[in-house]
Enzyme design. Structure first.
Site, PDB file in Angstrom:
ATOM      1  N   LYS A   1       0.834  -1.211   0.000  1.00 11.71           N
ATOM      2  CA  LYS A   1       0.000   0.000   0.000  1.00 11.71           C
ATOM      3  C   LYS A   1       0.868   1.259   0.000  1.00 11.71           C
ATOM      4  O   LYS A   1       0.656   2.177  -0.792  1.00 11.71           O
ATOM      5  CB  LYS A   1      -0.901   0.005   1.245  1.00 11.71           C
ATOM      6  CG  LYS A   1      -1.558   1.346   1.509  1.00 11.71           C
ATOM      7  CD  LYS A   1      -2.453   1.328   2.734  1.00 11.71           C
ATOM      8  CE  LYS A   1      -1.774   1.583   4.063  1.00 11.71           C
ATOM      9  NZ  LYS A   1      -1.485   2.985   4.397  1.00 11.71           N
ATOM     10  N   ASN A   2       1.852   1.289   0.915  1.00  8.06           N
ATOM     11  CA  ASN A   2       2.602   2.539   1.093  1.00  8.06           C
ATOM     12  C   ASN A   2       3.653   2.781   0.015  1.00  8.06           C
ATOM     13  O   ASN A   2       4.332   3.810   0.015  1.00  8.06           O
ATOM     14  CB  ASN A   2       3.213   2.591   2.499  1.00  8.06           C
ATOM     15  CG  ASN A   2       2.133   2.762   3.562  1.00  8.06           C
ATOM     16  OD1 ASN A   2       0.987   3.099   3.243  1.00  8.06           O
ATOM     17  ND2 ASN A   2       2.481   2.520   4.813  1.00  8.06           N
TER      18      ASN A   2
ATOM     19  N   ARG B   1      -4.998  10.522   4.399  1.00 10.45           N
ATOM     20  CA  ARG B   1      -3.991  11.581   4.539  1.00 10.45           C
ATOM     21  C   ARG B   1      -2.959  11.547   3.424  1.00 10.45           C
ATOM     22  O   ARG B   1      -2.399  12.573   3.054  1.00 10.45           O
ATOM     23  CB  ARG B   1      -3.262  11.440   5.880  1.00 10.45           C
ATOM     24  CG  ARG B   1      -4.132  11.446   7.077  1.00 10.45           C
ATOM     25  CD  ARG B   1      -3.302  11.234   8.312  1.00 10.45           C
ATOM     26  NE  ARG B   1      -2.266  12.247   8.401  1.00 10.45           N
ATOM     27  CZ  ARG B   1      -2.460  13.460   8.894  1.00 10.45           C
ATOM     28  NH1 ARG B   1      -3.607  13.798   9.383  1.00 10.45           N
ATOM     29  NH2 ARG B   1      -1.473  14.344   8.902  1.00 10.45           N
TER      30      ARG B   1
ATOM     31  N   CYS C   1      -5.671  12.938  13.348  1.00 10.14           N
ATOM     32  CA  CYS C   1      -5.741  11.527  12.974  1.00 10.14           C
ATOM     33  C   CYS C   1      -5.782  10.711  14.264  1.00 10.14           C
ATOM     34  O   CYS C   1      -5.293  11.159  15.299  1.00 10.14           O
ATOM     35  CB  CYS C   1      -4.491  11.206  12.157  1.00 10.14           C
ATOM     36  SG  CYS C   1      -4.207   9.486  11.848  1.00 10.14           S
TER      37      CYS C   1
ATOM     38  N   ARG D   1       0.013  14.475  13.487  1.00  7.00           N
ATOM     39  CA  ARG D   1       0.513  14.286  12.122  1.00  7.00           C
ATOM     40  C   ARG D   1       0.482  15.547  11.263  1.00  7.00           C
ATOM     41  O   ARG D   1      -0.239  15.622  10.262  1.00  7.00           O
ATOM     42  CB  ARG D   1      -0.236  13.135  11.444  1.00  7.00           C
ATOM     43  CG  ARG D   1      -0.090  11.838  12.192  1.00  7.00           C
ATOM     44  CD  ARG D   1      -0.783  10.695  11.507  1.00  7.00           C
ATOM     45  NE  ARG D   1      -0.056  10.200  10.361  1.00  7.00           N
ATOM     46  CZ  ARG D   1      -0.484   9.201   9.592  1.00  7.00           C
ATOM     47  NH1 ARG D   1      -1.635   8.614   9.853  1.00  7.00           N
ATOM     48  NH2 ARG D   1       0.224   8.797   8.578  1.00  7.00           N
TER      49      ARG D   1
ATOM     50  N   ASP E   1       4.200   0.443  12.302  1.00  6.76           N
ATOM     51  CA  ASP E   1       3.027  -0.228  11.720  1.00  6.76           C
ATOM     52  C   ASP E   1       2.915  -1.702  12.130  1.00  6.76           C
ATOM     53  O   ASP E   1       1.960  -2.380  11.738  1.00  6.76           O
ATOM     54  CB  ASP E   1       3.057  -0.130  10.176  1.00  6.76           C
ATOM     55  CG  ASP E   1       2.858   1.298   9.700  1.00  6.76           C
ATOM     56  OD1 ASP E   1       2.385   2.128  10.494  1.00  6.76           O
ATOM     57  OD2 ASP E   1       3.184   1.587   8.535  1.00  6.76           O
TER      58      ASP E   1
ATOM     59  N   ARG F   1      -8.673  -0.502   4.315  1.00  9.50           N
ATOM     60  CA  ARG F   1      -7.774   0.523   3.766  1.00  9.50           C
ATOM     61  C   ARG F   1      -6.410  -0.080   3.446  1.00  9.50           C
ATOM     62  O   ARG F   1      -5.705   0.415   2.561  1.00  9.50           O
ATOM     63  CB  ARG F   1      -7.589   1.653   4.790  1.00  9.50           C
ATOM     64  CG  ARG F   1      -8.872   2.382   5.093  1.00  9.50           C
ATOM     65  CD  ARG F   1      -8.609   3.570   5.954  1.00  9.50           C
ATOM     66  NE  ARG F   1      -7.505   4.355   5.391  1.00  9.50           N
ATOM     67  CZ  ARG F   1      -6.906   5.340   6.008  1.00  9.50           C
ATOM     68  NH1 ARG F   1      -7.271   5.675   7.217  1.00  9.50           N
ATOM     69  NH2 ARG F   1      -5.935   5.987   5.423  1.00  9.50           N
TER      70      ARG F   1
HETATM   71  N1  EPU Z   1       5.886  14.803  11.091  1.00 10.93           N
HETATM   72  C1  EPU Z   1       5.995  16.155  11.367  1.00 10.93           C
HETATM   73  N2  EPU Z   1       5.870  17.039  10.322  1.00 10.93           N
HETATM   74  C2  EPU Z   1       5.644  16.635   9.052  1.00 10.93           C
HETATM   75  C3  EPU Z   1       5.551  15.273   8.769  1.00 10.93           C
HETATM   76  C4  EPU Z   1       5.675  14.369   9.819  1.00 10.93           C
HETATM   77  O1  EPU Z   1       6.183  16.549  12.515  1.00 10.93           O
HETATM   78  O2  EPU Z   1       5.540  17.498   8.164  1.00 10.93           O
HETATM   79  C5  EPU Z   1       6.005  13.827  12.171  1.00 10.93           C
HETATM   80  C6  EPU Z   1       4.727  12.997  12.385  1.00 10.93           C
HETATM   81  O3  EPU Z   1       3.772  13.688  13.186  1.00 10.93           O
HETATM   82  C7  EPU Z   1       5.250  11.748  13.026  1.00 10.93           C
HETATM   83  C8  EPU Z   1       6.622  11.591  12.381  1.00 10.93           C
HETATM   84  O4  EPU Z   1       6.945  12.848  11.803  1.00 10.93           O
HETATM   85  O5  EPU Z   1       5.402  11.940  14.411  1.00 10.93           O
HETATM   86  C9  EPU Z   1       6.703  10.533  11.297  1.00 10.93           C
HETATM   87  O6  EPU Z   1       5.593  10.693  10.413  1.00 10.93           O
HETATM   88  P1  EPU Z   1       5.736  10.385   8.851  1.00 10.93           P
HETATM   89  O7  EPU Z   1       5.564  11.673   8.113  1.00 10.93           O
HETATM   90  O8  EPU Z   1       6.942   9.581   8.587  1.00 10.93           O
HETATM   91  O9  EPU Z   1       4.429   9.506   8.603  1.00 10.93           O
HETATM   92  P2  EPU Z   1       3.620   9.484   7.256  1.00 10.93           P
HETATM   93  O10 EPU Z   1       4.511   9.725   6.125  1.00 10.93           O
HETATM   94  O11 EPU Z   1       2.411  10.339   7.421  1.00 10.93           O
HETATM   95  C10 EPU Z   1       3.944   6.954   6.689  1.00 10.93           C
HETATM   96  C11 EPU Z   1       3.049   5.773   6.461  1.00 10.93           C
HETATM   97  C12 EPU Z   1       2.431   5.349   7.779  1.00 10.93           C
HETATM   98  C13 EPU Z   1       3.565   4.976   8.737  1.00 10.93           C
HETATM   99  C14 EPU Z   1       4.529   6.177   8.888  1.00 10.93           C
HETATM  100  C15 EPU Z   1       5.733   5.862   9.749  1.00 10.93           C
HETATM  101  C16 EPU Z   1       2.277   6.112   4.187  1.00 10.93           C
HETATM  102  C17 EPU Z   1       1.173   6.440   3.255  1.00 10.93           C
HETATM  103  N3  EPU Z   1       2.011   6.154   5.496  1.00 10.93           N
HETATM  104  O12 EPU Z   1       3.121   7.970   7.236  1.00 10.93           O
HETATM  105  O13 EPU Z   1       1.644   4.195   7.504  1.00 10.93           O
HETATM  106  O14 EPU Z   1       3.045   4.642   9.990  1.00 10.93           O
HETATM  107  O15 EPU Z   1       4.985   6.599   7.601  1.00 10.93           O
HETATM  108  O16 EPU Z   1       6.434   4.786   9.220  1.00 10.93           O
HETATM  109  O17 EPU Z   1       3.379   5.783   3.755  1.00 10.93           O
HETATM  110  C18 EPU Z   1      -0.116   2.674   7.880  1.00 10.93           C
HETATM  111  O18 EPU Z   1       0.173   2.145   6.790  1.00 10.93           O
HETATM  112  O19 EPU Z   1      -0.905   2.152   8.699  1.00 10.93           O
HETATM  113  C19 EPU Z   1       0.492   3.967   8.223  1.00 10.93           C
HETATM  114  C20 EPU Z   1      -0.021   4.781   9.161  1.00 10.93           C
END
Ligand code: EPU
Length: 420
Positions: free
Chosen positions: A22-23, A93, A117, A122, A307, A399
């Site tokens: 998915k990701n 998201r 969320c 996030r 995850d 999802r």
């Molecule tokens: N963060 C910030 N500012 C930003 C972006 C992130 O402070 O602009 C913080 C977040 O709040 C969090 C940390 O950085 O505390 C890491 O978040 P990240 O941005 O890495 O998460 P994401 O990109 O939104 C992806 C996966 C998630 C997975 C996380 C961590 C996708 C579509 N989603 O989310 O997957 O948990 O990385 O590995 O790739 C899932 O599949 O169930 C899922 C939630």
């Protein structure tokens, strides 16, 4: 609303295929916006989030053909709408991933702010700051991010904390920017590398994907390409835990141990046997002895994935001994604990650490899913529990897990979905 009913039924056994990730699929679909030539992606999982991303692309003007072999052909030569509306972004998201490509290719993107969320606040500030550093003018009003740029330019961008979709958004934007972009403290997740490989096939010039510094030399245009999405390492790990908590013996095909070193290490410590057959792209996972609880802490790749945290809490709950699980990525990712407690798990959360006293006898009860991976943990707990577990709000699981009840049925689980 659909519910899943699971009854504990002893060891799972048999063979099931693992789907595409998915990701990795979501950023790859967004990346197709970077070219007006036709792109073909294969090994696409049939998931709600993928449908949402395809719907979003459709609203931008993409022509999409889905074939019966999990492939999708996308033709983006008629993109005419740069809006990612609230009703789609609030359900997924990862819709934010269209911002970088739209801005880089068309100079405009209007994307709804994703909002809060279930697993944490996030924010997306690093996506916005990075694009600003590349010359975008960005304002936020009435819940929308409005971004404009004549042409993005290269920049040196440091992301703190490390962010997966942030890295992906800026990586995609940088491919068409003028000059060189350095992404520092970049996410090293395999899905980032899969995206970089796809972008490279489209003609992008990228070095260092999979390390903490990614260097991108912008080009004027990208062209069409074909790409096969990598296997889903989180689905793989979820089924590995399913084998463990039911003391089963299962074979997972179309996947590998390559990106699962940490989770596999923890499963081995817990007493699970894992055998990889690289030639056959398969993993055999079995557990014949009492599980032992393991301590772990989530961290960005190559550390233990957040995850897979909820699933491991289930394993620790029925394992011998006390253990602790620390969540360091998201501030609120223990919503499943109160549901697991309803099934009899002995878990106390103090700050960001869940302390588990193992050997709980789990007993079926009605529970509610709060997010995708929490839902998966409740299904696993139901498989390991005596009696019947009824999981409501199960739409979360669709999802990110393709036909989960069908796959578990094929392994001998007593599981059924009921509508209404
Ligand atoms: N963060 C910030 N500012 C930003 C972006 C992130 O402070 O602009 C913080 C977040 O709040 C969090 C940390 O950085 O505390 C890491 O978040 P990240 O941005 O890495 O998460 P994401 O990109 O939104 C992806 C996966 C998630 C997975 C996380 C961590 C996708 C579509 N989603 O989310 O997957 O948990 O990385 O590995 O790739 C899932 O599949 O169930 C899922 C939630």
């Amino acid at each position: 609303m659909d519910k899943i009913i699971v009854r504990g039924c002893g060891p799972l056994s048999g063979t099931i295929p693992i789907s595409g990730a998915k990701n990795a699929t979501l950023p790859a679909l967004a990346a197709t916006l970077l070219t007006d030539q036709s792109v073909h992606l294969s090994n696409i999982p049939h998931l709600l989030d993928v449908t949402t991303m395809l719907e979003l692309l459709g609203q931008h003007g993409s022509a999409i053909t889905v074939d019966e072999r999990l492939g999708v052909e996308i033709d983006n030569h008629r993109i005419n709408n740069f809006l990612a509306p609230y009703d789609l972004v609030c359900t997924m998201r990862a819709s934010i991933l269209v911002m970088g490509p739209l801005l880089a290719r068309y100079g405009q993107a209007d994307v709804s702010l994703p909002g809060g969320c279930a697993i944490g606040s996030r924010p997306v500030n690093l996506h916005i700051d990075g694009l600003r550093a590349m010359g975008a003018e960005i304002s936020i009003s009435e819940g929308y991010i409005h971004a404009h740029a004549k042409r993005l330019h290269g920049a040196r961008i440091v992301m703190d904390p490390v962010t997966v979709t942030g890295t992906e958004n800026l990586l995609m934007a940088a491919t068409l920017a003028k000059g060189r972009t350095l992404l520092e403290n970049a996410a090293k997740e395999p899905e980032v590398v899969d995206l970089a490989n796809f972008l490279t096939k489209m003609g992008a010039r990228i070095q260092g994907a999979g390390t903490s510094t990614i260097i991108v030399d912008g080009v004027d245009t990208l062209h069409g390409a074909r790409h096969r999405i990598m296997p889903d390492r989180i689905e793989t790990a979820t089924f590995m835990v399913a084998a463990a908590v039911t003391y089963g013996d299962i074979v997972l095909t179309g996947t590998s141990a390559e990106f699962l070193a940490f989770p596999i290490q923890k499963l081995l410590e817990a007493g699970v046997e894992v055998e990889e057959d690289i030639g056959r792209e398969s993993l055999r996972v079995r557990c014949a002895h009492q599980l032992r609880g393991v301590n772990l802490e989530t961290s960005p790749y190559p550390g233990f994935p957040t995850d897979i945290q909820a699933q491991m809490l289930v394993l620790n709950s029925i394992a011998e001994g006390s253990s602790s699980v620390a969540e360091t990525i998201f501030e609120n990712r223990f919503m499943h604990v109160s549901e697991l407690q309803r099934l009899g798990a002995d878990i106390q959360v103090v700050g960001n650490v869940a302390h588990v006293r193992g050997m709980s006898k789990l007993r079926g009860a009605p529970v509610m899913a709060t997010d995708l991976r929490a839902s998966a943990s409740l299904v696993l707990a139901g498989l390991a529990a005596e009696g019947e577990t009824v999981i409501s709000r199960i739409y979360h699981i669709d999802r990110g897990y393709e036909r989960i009840e069908e796959k578990l049925l094929a392994l001998g689980a007593d599981i059924q979905r009921i509508s209404g």
